[in-house]
Write an enzyme that holds these catalytic residues in place. Structure first.
Site, PDB file in Angstrom:
ATOM      1  N   ASP A  52       0.855  -1.183   0.000  1.00  0.00           N
ATOM      2  CA  ASP A  52       0.000   0.000   0.000  1.00  0.00           C
ATOM      3  C   ASP A  52       0.891   1.231   0.000  1.00  0.00           C
ATOM      4  OD1 ASP A  52      -1.729   2.069   0.435  1.00  0.00           O
ATOM      5  OD2 ASP A  52      -2.484   1.363   2.360  1.00  0.00           O
ATOM      6  N   GLU A 130      31.099  11.403  -1.984  1.00  0.00           N
ATOM      7  CA  GLU A 130      31.866  11.551  -0.755  1.00  0.00           C
ATOM      8  C   GLU A 130      30.933  12.013   0.378  1.00  0.00           C
ATOM      9  OE1 GLU A 130      36.151  12.871  -2.762  1.00  0.00           O
ATOM     10  OE2 GLU A 130      34.879  14.379  -1.803  1.00  0.00           O
ATOM     11  N   GLU A 132      29.588  12.783   3.988  1.00  0.00           N
ATOM     12  CA  GLU A 132      30.136  13.039   5.314  1.00  0.00           C
ATOM     13  C   GLU A 132      29.035  12.902   6.365  1.00  0.00           C
ATOM     14  OE1 GLU A 132      33.462  16.303   3.768  1.00  0.00           O
ATOM     15  OE2 GLU A 132      31.486  16.968   4.463  1.00  0.00           O
ATOM     16  N   GLU A 187      36.997  14.197   9.673  1.00  0.00           N
ATOM     17  CA  GLU A 187      36.834  15.411   8.878  1.00  0.00           C
ATOM     18  C   GLU A 187      37.195  16.655   9.702  1.00  0.00           C
ATOM     19  OE1 GLU A 187      36.322  17.201   6.340  1.00  0.00           O
ATOM     20  OE2 GLU A 187      36.309  15.661   4.791  1.00  0.00           O
ATOM     21  N   GLU A 194      34.375  11.007   7.388  1.00  0.00           N
ATOM     22  CA  GLU A 194      34.151  10.723   5.968  1.00  0.00           C
ATOM     23  C   GLU A 194      34.698   9.346   5.634  1.00  0.00           C
ATOM     24  OE1 GLU A 194      35.842  12.283   1.686  1.00  0.00           O
ATOM     25  OE2 GLU A 194      35.084  13.812   3.062  1.00  0.00           O
ATOM     26  N   HIS A 243      30.055  15.576  -1.868  1.00  0.00           N
ATOM     27  CA  HIS A 243      30.633  15.925  -3.155  1.00  0.00           C
ATOM     28  C   HIS A 243      30.457  14.749  -4.114  1.00  0.00           C
ATOM     29  CE1 HIS A 243      33.633  18.485  -0.592  1.00  0.00           C
ATOM     30  NE2 HIS A 243      32.408  18.990  -0.600  1.00  0.00           N
ATOM     31  N   ARG A 314      38.449  25.587  -4.355  1.00  0.00           N
ATOM     32  CA  ARG A 314      37.337  24.925  -3.690  1.00  0.00           C
ATOM     33  C   ARG A 314      36.219  25.879  -3.267  1.00  0.00           C
ATOM     34  NH1 ARG A 314      38.956  19.570  -2.063  1.00  0.00           N
ATOM     35  NH2 ARG A 314      41.103  19.215  -2.704  1.00  0.00           N
ATOM     36  N   GLU A 331      34.197  17.564  -9.937  1.00  0.00           N
ATOM     37  CA  GLU A 331      33.559  17.384  -8.633  1.00  0.00           C
ATOM     38  C   GLU A 331      32.500  18.470  -8.439  1.00  0.00           C
ATOM     39  OE1 GLU A 331      35.199  17.188  -4.039  1.00  0.00           O
ATOM     40  OE2 GLU A 331      35.990  18.729  -5.387  1.00  0.00           O
ATOM     41  N   ARG A 333      30.393  20.258  -5.776  1.00  0.00           N
ATOM     42  CA  ARG A 333      30.692  20.372  -4.356  1.00  0.00           C
ATOM     43  C   ARG A 333      29.504  20.789  -3.488  1.00  0.00           C
ATOM     44  NH1 ARG A 333      35.539  20.419  -2.558  1.00  0.00           N
ATOM     45  NH2 ARG A 333      35.153  22.065  -1.013  1.00  0.00           N
TER      46      ARG A 333
END
Length: 436
Positions: A52, A130, A132, A187, A194, A243, A314, A331, A333
């Site tokens: 359901d 990645e 975390e 981290e 991570e 990421h 970054r 990547e 981010r």
């Protein structure tokens, strides 16, 4: 390992499996399941398991509630003893309607549709996530309290890092699931961790993210901790991201690598990046899906706020690592681990493919620290969920990627979440304004 119905039944018999767990994911990214006795394996394999769906977020109305759970045989796994003492086997399932057609609101189906479009253009897409997470202590009743499990920082070692044994048990369990593990570490933030696993195709990666999150929570509980994927659980600390490293392949190898291109990057890669940047505001409603997500996307905490790309910078939404050849990738981010991985990957891929179709250009890579740029020369990501949803509503490419059913219900759900949040009076407000 490739499973057939017969090899599955044989393994169930040999390992003394007592229960079958049929897992699926709702619109908001939560894993759901129905459990059946192992004696029902024939019914499950003949795709006769019905449930359901009327009370599942983003699924069907009460008058259209019957749905079928169709197991993906490749996801069959007898659960490791570290997860459960019971003898349980799981399948990840697709959702089908009674007429035998896929349910258009099934997140897994939405991602499969994106994969098909990529394949029709001659591409396969690999993704390396990645995710975390934070570890918090539990009180005497087993509920989490706002006390982190350690005071460690980036790459700290034991005894400062008090999560190392938890991470090792998580890695061992994931290996039992068939994951190819790469690295694990503490981290930046206190109590933050991570664990990285190897990239795979989009569907396998999304399945793995869901399995990963479940294992992390189970193993943390075994150690008397609570694991949370909440993006920003502690003010003043770095938040948790997810990421996503994306790479595109054809039959000839990497579609992102061009030994003769500038920086050895192909025009296809740049078009793909440009498509994601062009749709970034709407994408954020999916990759950063909750009110709390946007408290991570602020300057100064290593999370991106600018819609730009770079090579090593970054502060940008997209970063291109130095690896070339078949390892050429970029990547993204901004995503965080509260995102529904099926929907998040679907909109990223569809936006990128749109960039290739229209030969969009991403502009030059940014070399500046964009956290320090105060003018309007670089566009920024939405600052809250309301802005992100407003952008999603206007983005026809993303609406099409999600489908009419899911986009409509998702937007309604998130608008209500914003309303609920807006009605709250926080402790900060009380302290700031009570005596004004």
């Amino acid at each position: 390992m490739t499973y057939t119905k017969e090899t599955i039944k044989q393994e169930i018999k040999e390992q003394g499996v007592e229960f079958l767990r049929l897992e699926f994911t709702d619109m908001l990214g939560d894993t759901k399941n129905v459990e059946l006795p192992a004696a029902e394996i024939d019914s499950v394999l003949e795709e006769e398991a019905m449930f359901d769906s009327s009370s599942i977020t983003g699924f069907s109305d009460i008058q259209e509630s019957d749905m079928y759970l169709v197991p993906d045989l490749d996801t069959f796994k007898v659960l490791p003893i570290s997860v459960t003492d019971d003898h349980i086997a799981r399948f990840i399932c697709d959702i089908y309607k009674p007429d035998g057609t896929p349910f258009e609101g099934d997140p897994r189906y939405i991602l499969k549709r994106a994969m098909k479009e990529a394949e029709e253009m001659g591409y396969t897409v690999n993704v390396g996530p990645e995710p975390e997470f934070f570890l918090f202590k539990l009180n005497d009743e087993g509920y989490p309290v706002r006390k982190m499990n350690d005071r460690g920082g980036y790459f700290d070692a034991s005894p400062i890092d008090k999560g190392d044994k938890v991470r090792r048990d998580i890695v061992r369990t994931l290996k039992d699931y068939g994951f190819e593990m790469e690295a694990s570490h503490h981290e930046v933030a206190q109590g933050q961790h991570e664990i990285n696993f190897r990239f795979d195709n989009m569907l396998k990666t999304a399945d793995n993210i869901q399995t990963f999150k479940g294992v992390v929570k189970d193993i943390a509980t075994n150690h008397d901790y609570h694991a949370t994927f909440m993006p920003k659980p502690i003010a003043g600390e770095n938040g948790s991201g997810m990421h996503c490293h994306l790479s595109l392949f054809t039959d000839n190898g990497s579609a992102f690598y061009d030994e003769n291109g500038k920086d050895e990057l192909s025009s296809t890669m740049k078009h793909f990046i440009a498509g994601i940047l062009h749709h970034a505001s709407g994408i954020t409603a999916i990759t950063n899906p909750c009110v709390n997500s946007f408290k991570r996307l602020v300057p100064g905490y290593e999370a991106p706020v600018s819609v730009a790309w770079s090579h090593s910078n970054r502060s940008c939404m997209i970063r291109v690592p130095t690896t070339r050849g078949n390892g050429t990738r970029f990547e993204v981010r901004n995503p965080d681990p509260t995102a529904n991985p099926y929907l998040a990957l679907a909109v990223l891929i569809q936006a990128g493919l749109e960039g290739i179709r229209n030969k969009l250009a991403p502009g030059e890579p940014e070399g500046r620290n964009l956290y320090e740029v105060t003018d309007d020369s670089v566009p920024t990501l939405p600052t809250n969920l309301k802005e992100a949803i407003k952008a999603l509503k206007k983005d026809e490419v993303l609406i099409k990627a999600l489908g009419n059913h899911t986009s409509k219900v998702y937007i309604e759900e998130k608008e209500q979440e914003w309303t609920n949040y807006s009605l709250q009076v926080t402790q900060w407000e009380v302290e700031e304004y009570m005596n004004k």
